[in-house]
Write a protein that holds these residues in place. Sequence first.
Motif, PDB file in Angstrom:
ATOM      1  N   VAL A 130      38.461  35.980  51.397  1.00 23.21           N
ATOM      2  CA  VAL A 130      39.868  35.978  51.023  1.00 23.21           C
ATOM      3  C   VAL A 130      39.933  35.899  49.504  1.00 23.21           C
ATOM      4  O   VAL A 130      39.281  35.065  48.886  1.00 23.21           O
ATOM      5  CB  VAL A 130      40.608  34.779  51.668  1.00 23.21           C
ATOM      6  CG1 VAL A 130      42.053  34.744  51.221  1.00 23.21           C
ATOM      7  CG2 VAL A 130      40.518  34.850  53.184  1.00 23.21           C
ATOM      8  N   LEU A 131      40.711  36.797  48.921  1.00 21.99           N
ATOM      9  CA  LEU A 131      40.898  36.830  47.476  1.00 21.99           C
ATOM     10  C   LEU A 131      42.337  36.482  47.148  1.00 21.99           C
ATOM     11  O   LEU A 131      43.233  36.638  47.976  1.00 21.99           O
ATOM     12  CB  LEU A 131      40.590  38.225  46.920  1.00 21.99           C
ATOM     13  CG  LEU A 131      39.222  38.820  47.225  1.00 21.99           C
ATOM     14  CD1 LEU A 131      39.095  40.192  46.568  1.00 21.99           C
ATOM     15  CD2 LEU A 131      38.106  37.903  46.778  1.00 21.99           C
ATOM     16  N   VAL A 132      42.549  36.024  45.917  1.00 17.74           N
ATOM     17  CA  VAL A 132      43.891  35.726  45.439  1.00 17.74           C
ATOM     18  C   VAL A 132      43.999  36.254  44.011  1.00 17.74           C
ATOM     19  O   VAL A 132      43.030  36.255  43.264  1.00 17.74           O
ATOM     20  CB  VAL A 132      44.196  34.207  45.531  1.00 17.74           C
ATOM     21  CG1 VAL A 132      43.303  33.388  44.637  1.00 17.74           C
ATOM     22  CG2 VAL A 132      45.653  33.917  45.289  1.00 17.74           C
ATOM     23  N   ASN A 133      45.200  36.724  43.649  1.00 21.59           N
ATOM     24  CA  ASN A 133      45.390  37.220  42.284  1.00 21.59           C
ATOM     25  C   ASN A 133      46.272  36.257  41.491  1.00 21.59           C
ATOM     26  O   ASN A 133      46.669  35.208  41.996  1.00 21.59           O
ATOM     27  CB  ASN A 133      45.939  38.653  42.271  1.00 21.59           C
ATOM     28  CG  ASN A 133      47.360  38.760  42.793  1.00 21.59           C
ATOM     29  OD1 ASN A 133      48.084  37.788  42.952  1.00 21.59           O
ATOM     30  ND2 ASN A 133      47.771  39.984  43.082  1.00 21.59           N
ATOM     31  N   LEU A 156      33.847  42.050  43.205  1.00 21.43           N
ATOM     32  CA  LEU A 156      35.278  41.746  43.196  1.00 21.43           C
ATOM     33  C   LEU A 156      36.038  42.743  42.336  1.00 21.43           C
ATOM     34  O   LEU A 156      35.595  43.102  41.252  1.00 21.43           O
ATOM     35  CB  LEU A 156      35.528  40.350  42.632  1.00 21.43           C
ATOM     36  CG  LEU A 156      35.009  39.176  43.434  1.00 21.43           C
ATOM     37  CD1 LEU A 156      35.292  37.873  42.699  1.00 21.43           C
ATOM     38  CD2 LEU A 156      35.629  39.159  44.807  1.00 21.43           C
ATOM     39  N   PRO A 157      37.210  43.154  42.798  1.00 24.97           N
ATOM     40  CA  PRO A 157      38.048  44.018  41.970  1.00 24.97           C
ATOM     41  C   PRO A 157      38.651  43.210  40.824  1.00 24.97           C
ATOM     42  O   PRO A 157      38.837  41.990  40.929  1.00 24.97           O
ATOM     43  CB  PRO A 157      39.126  44.519  42.934  1.00 24.97           C
ATOM     44  CG  PRO A 157      39.135  43.536  44.058  1.00 24.97           C
ATOM     45  CD  PRO A 157      37.775  42.917  44.115  1.00 24.97           C
ATOM     46  N   ASP A 158      38.940  43.881  39.716  1.00 24.80           N
ATOM     47  CA  ASP A 158      39.543  43.212  38.562  1.00 24.80           C
ATOM     48  C   ASP A 158      40.842  42.528  38.965  1.00 24.80           C
ATOM     49  O   ASP A 158      41.647  43.069  39.721  1.00 24.80           O
ATOM     50  CB  ASP A 158      39.842  44.222  37.447  1.00 24.80           C
ATOM     51  CG  ASP A 158      38.574  44.741  36.774  1.00 24.80           C
ATOM     52  OD1 ASP A 158      37.515  44.092  36.910  1.00 24.80           O
ATOM     53  OD2 ASP A 158      38.657  45.788  36.121  1.00 24.80           O
ATOM     54  N   GLY A 159      41.040  41.334  38.443  1.00 25.57           N
ATOM     55  CA  GLY A 159      42.274  40.603  38.670  1.00 25.57           C
ATOM     56  C   GLY A 159      42.292  39.752  39.926  1.00 25.57           C
ATOM     57  O   GLY A 159      43.283  39.091  40.209  1.00 25.57           O
TER      58      GLY A 159
END
Length: 70
Positions: free
Chosen positions: A7-10, A24-27
């Motif tokens: 799980v990712l969060v921006n 991981l993608p930027d941001g």
Amino acid sequence: MPTTYQVLVNHEDQYALYPAARELPDGWTPAGFSGTEDECAAHVDAHWTDMRPRSVRTAATAPATTGEGV
């Protein structure tokens, strides 16, 4: 073998599921939870209860200005 997700969060407190083996993608940063796609989706459902971006939530709670005295 099933794919492990994380799980990712921006910066706007928005969540996403992303394959754990990928860069991981930027941001985006890890939210500290990984598992199957269904487990990660359940985690997001339990923790992302207000889907408005952080900037919108902050603006909604800021005191309104009337423009008086300008």
